[in-house]
Design a protein around this motif. Structure first.
Motif, PDB file in Angstrom:
ATOM      1  N   ASN A  40       0.807  -1.221   0.000  1.00 32.25           N
ATOM      2  CA  ASN A  40       0.000   0.000   0.000  1.00 32.25           C
ATOM      3  C   ASN A  40       0.842   1.274   0.000  1.00 32.25           C
ATOM      4  O   ASN A  40       0.306   2.381   0.059  1.00 32.25           O
ATOM      5  CB  ASN A  40      -0.970   0.012   1.195  1.00 32.25           C
ATOM      6  N   ALA A  41       2.177   1.112  -0.056  1.00 36.86           N
ATOM      7  CA  ALA A  41       3.059   2.294  -0.071  1.00 36.86           C
ATOM      8  C   ALA A  41       4.442   1.869  -0.548  1.00 36.86           C
ATOM      9  O   ALA A  41       4.793   0.678  -0.490  1.00 36.86           O
ATOM     10  CB  ALA A  41       3.154   2.904   1.329  1.00 36.86           C
ATOM     11  N   GLY A  42       5.224   2.866  -0.955  1.00 38.87           N
ATOM     12  CA  GLY A  42       6.572   2.571  -1.452  1.00 38.87           C
ATOM     13  C   GLY A  42       7.483   1.993  -0.387  1.00 38.87           C
ATOM     14  O   GLY A  42       8.451   1.296  -0.689  1.00 38.87           O
ATOM     15  N   LEU A  68      -1.679  -0.694  -4.052  1.00 34.92           N
ATOM     16  CA  LEU A  68      -3.117  -0.968  -4.062  1.00 34.92           C
ATOM     17  C   LEU A  68      -3.671  -0.592  -2.689  1.00 34.92           C
ATOM     18  O   LEU A  68      -3.199  -1.111  -1.676  1.00 34.92           O
ATOM     19  CB  LEU A  68      -3.360  -2.453  -4.343  1.00 34.92           C
ATOM     20  N   ARG A  69      -4.625   0.324  -2.672  1.00 33.76           N
ATOM     21  CA  ARG A  69      -5.202   0.741  -1.386  1.00 33.76           C
ATOM     22  C   ARG A  69      -6.655   0.320  -1.349  1.00 33.76           C
ATOM     23  O   ARG A  69      -7.553   1.074  -1.720  1.00 33.76           O
ATOM     24  CB  ARG A  69      -5.028   2.252  -1.195  1.00 33.76           C
ATOM     25  N   ILE A  70      -6.842  -0.880  -0.884  1.00 33.63           N
ATOM     26  CA  ILE A  70      -8.189  -1.441  -0.959  1.00 33.63           C
ATOM     27  C   ILE A  70      -8.489  -2.330   0.236  1.00 33.63           C
ATOM     28  O   ILE A  70      -9.461  -3.071   0.237  1.00 33.63           O
ATOM     29  CB  ILE A  70      -8.333  -2.182  -2.314  1.00 33.63           C
ATOM     30  N   PHE A 160       0.254  11.669  11.201  1.00 34.36           N
ATOM     31  CA  PHE A 160       1.068  10.605  11.789  1.00 34.36           C
ATOM     32  C   PHE A 160       0.822   9.394  10.909  1.00 34.36           C
ATOM     33  O   PHE A 160      -0.285   8.870  10.864  1.00 34.36           O
ATOM     34  CB  PHE A 160       0.670  10.330  13.245  1.00 34.36           C
ATOM     35  N   TRP A 161       1.849   8.995  10.141  1.00 34.90           N
ATOM     36  CA  TRP A 161       1.613   7.975   9.112  1.00 34.90           C
ATOM     37  C   TRP A 161       1.985   6.580   9.600  1.00 34.90           C
ATOM     38  O   TRP A 161       3.055   6.365  10.158  1.00 34.90           O
ATOM     39  CB  TRP A 161       2.401   8.297   7.841  1.00 34.90           C
ATOM     40  N   GLU A 162       1.079   5.633   9.346  1.00 35.43           N
ATOM     41  CA  GLU A 162       1.323   4.234   9.713  1.00 35.43           C
ATOM     42  C   GLU A 162       0.938   3.357   8.530  1.00 35.43           C
ATOM     43  O   GLU A 162      -0.077   3.593   7.879  1.00 35.43           O
ATOM     44  CB  GLU A 162       0.498   3.837  10.932  1.00 35.43           C
ATOM     45  N   TRP A 207       2.253  15.441  -1.668  1.00 42.46           N
ATOM     46  CA  TRP A 207       3.440  14.678  -1.256  1.00 42.46           C
ATOM     47  C   TRP A 207       3.440  14.545   0.257  1.00 42.46           C
ATOM     48  O   TRP A 207       3.184  15.524   0.959  1.00 42.46           O
ATOM     49  CB  TRP A 207       4.691  15.440  -1.712  1.00 42.46           C
ATOM     50  N   ASN A 208       3.742  13.362   0.710  1.00 45.56           N
ATOM     51  CA  ASN A 208       3.788  13.102   2.149  1.00 45.56           C
ATOM     52  C   ASN A 208       5.222  12.742   2.539  1.00 45.56           C
ATOM     53  O   ASN A 208       5.790  11.794   1.993  1.00 45.56           O
ATOM     54  CB  ASN A 208       2.830  11.948   2.487  1.00 45.56           C
ATOM     55  N   LEU A 209       5.796  13.504   3.463  1.00 49.00           N
ATOM     56  CA  LEU A 209       7.151  13.225   3.939  1.00 49.00           C
ATOM     57  C   LEU A 209       7.021  12.643   5.345  1.00 49.00           C
ATOM     58  O   LEU A 209       6.592  13.348   6.263  1.00 49.00           O
ATOM     59  CB  LEU A 209       7.998  14.499   3.987  1.00 49.00           C
ATOM     60  N   VAL A 210       7.351  11.372   5.478  1.00 47.30           N
ATOM     61  CA  VAL A 210       7.194  10.714   6.780  1.00 47.30           C
ATOM     62  C   VAL A 210       8.559  10.607   7.448  1.00 47.30           C
ATOM     63  O   VAL A 210       9.539  10.200   6.811  1.00 47.30           O
ATOM     64  CB  VAL A 210       6.583   9.295   6.626  1.00 47.30           C
ATOM     65  N   PHE A 211       8.593  10.981   8.731  1.00 49.43           N
ATOM     66  CA  PHE A 211       9.838  10.896   9.498  1.00 49.43           C
ATOM     67  C   PHE A 211       9.722   9.668  10.398  1.00 49.43           C
ATOM     68  O   PHE A 211       9.164   9.732  11.505  1.00 49.43           O
ATOM     69  CB  PHE A 211      10.051  12.197  10.266  1.00 49.43           C
TER      70      PHE A 211
HETATM   71  N1  GLY Z   1       4.624   6.152   3.109  1.00 47.39           N
HETATM   72  C1  GLY Z   1       4.144   7.441   2.891  1.00 47.39           C
HETATM   73  C2  GLY Z   1       2.794   7.493   2.284  1.00 47.39           C
HETATM   74  O1  GLY Z   1       2.309   6.485   1.841  1.00 47.39           O
HETATM   75  O2  GLY Z   1       2.188   8.517   2.258  1.00 47.39           O
END
Ligand code: GLY
Length: 351
Positions: A40-42, A68-70, A160-162, A207-211
């Motif tokens: 679901n993410a890189g 794929l976000r499902i 807060f990304w998970e 764009w989402n920058l996750v730390f």
């Molecule tokens: N891993 C960052 C995002 O999916 O937004």
């Protein structure tokens, strides 16, 4: 016009020039990870690196990842067909630091790529930071020169990304674009206000920058990771729409190629009615999801991944019925599948 394929290459080249190793997209079926149904993410292919369980021969990476976000924490199925900027299947452009650079470089490069290389108007960009992330706010002012009134603070839900119920996670900082009042799709709704993280199409997250600094364990608590990492993600279809000057992701070059195929099959034109266009969009979205799932070895079945694939096929077929005669009657015709194929060959080969 910058094609989607050229834009993907421009993103990857930008980070390769900054000493990132270009990594191939991993499969939509995560390897050895029972916590996720789909990639679901890189960052998914780098999970064990963030957790300190694996070391790679490089500390910076970039890729264009099939996502794929499902299911689970990230599920956009219901939004497909309701808006024009969420997808089940999409490509995520990303750059990663594994215990190497941190917030300053991540923010500086994101700003530089968007505003200098791709020439987005600075005054239309907004950023968000996590509630207590004073450092990120300071850096947006120092590195990008964004005025404080365009730096907003949000809590757990937005900043807060998970990746899922467990796994590497952390506070994040997002870049949003104000596409102007004409992009608002809720103008007629009484009391509506266009807002960052609001409910209309005017402000879109680019764009989402996750730390990444924590691991959420299976008891639900956060543990510090041995090192701090950067994980960024930018939806390729959205940035392509912005750079191609269209408001709908379905109007970008490679989505229109797919829509043209449906037009041919259905003998109907895209752009004739909003309801019909919605179905053209759902079919394009689901056709990509189905094609890439099958390419990654998923077959229709009654459970798990195969069941998701069946649901996508059924939903696409439901949208097909009102817009055209049964496909079987038209199958004798020569169809131009070459353009979508060329795009998808590049997509599979990228990164
Ligand atoms: N891993 C960052 C995002 O999916 O937004």
């Amino acid at each position: 016009m910058l094609t989607g394929n050229a834009l993907r290459q421009s993103f990857l080249d930008y980070f390769v020039a900054r000493h990132h190793t270009q990594v191939r997209s991993s499969s939509l079926v995560p390897e050895n990870d029972p916590t996720l149904l789909f990639t679901n993410a890189g960052m998914v292919q780098f999970k064990s690196v963030f957790l300190g369980q694996e070391r790679l021969p490089f500390t910076r990476a970039t890729s264009a990842q099939k996502c794929l976000r499902i299911s689970g924490k990230h599920n956009d199925l219901e939004a497909v067909g309701r808006d024009t900027y969420h997808h089940t299947f999409f490509e995520m452009l990303g750059n990663w630091s594994f215990g190497d650079y941190y917030k300053e470089e991540a923010i500086g490069w994101a700003w530089d790529l968007l505003t200098r290389e791709w020439r987005l108007p600075k005054e239309r960009l907004w950023t968000t930071v996590y509630l207590d992330d004073d450092e990120a706010e300071r850096l947006w002012i120092k590195v990008a020169g964004i005025p404080t009134e365009r730096i907003l603070r949000f809590g757990q839900k937005e900043n807060f990304w998970e990746m899922g119920e467990t796994g590497p996670c952390g506070p994040c900082s997002e870049i949003h674009l104000d596409r102007g009042l004409e992009a608002c799709d809720r103008k007629m709704v009484k009391g509506h206000r266009c807002l960052v993280n609001g409910d209309c199409a005017r402000f879109i997250e680019l764009w989402n920058l996750v730390f990444i600094q924590y691991n959420r364990n299976d008891q639900g608590s956060l543990q510090d990771l041995p090192a701090k990492h950067v994980d960024t993600g930018m939806g390729m279809e959205r940035i392509t729409a912005v750079l191609q000057g269209v408001l709908s992701n379905y109007d970008i070059d490679y989505m229109r190629d797919l829509i043209r195929t449906t037009e041919d099959l259905a003998a109907k034109k895209y752009g004739e009615s909003a309801e019909q266009d919605l179905s053209f969009g759902v079919i394009a979205d689901h056709a990509r999801a189905v094609a890439f799932l099958i390419a990654d070895g998923v077959v229709p079945s009654n459970e798990g991944r195969g069941y998701v694939l069946r649901r996508l096929l059924r939903r696409a077929a439901r949208h097909g019925r009102p817009i055209g005669p049964p496909l079987q009657r038209r199958l004798g015709r020569r169809l131009d599948f070459e353009a979508p194929r060329a795009h998808h060959r590049l997509c599979l080969g990228a990164g």
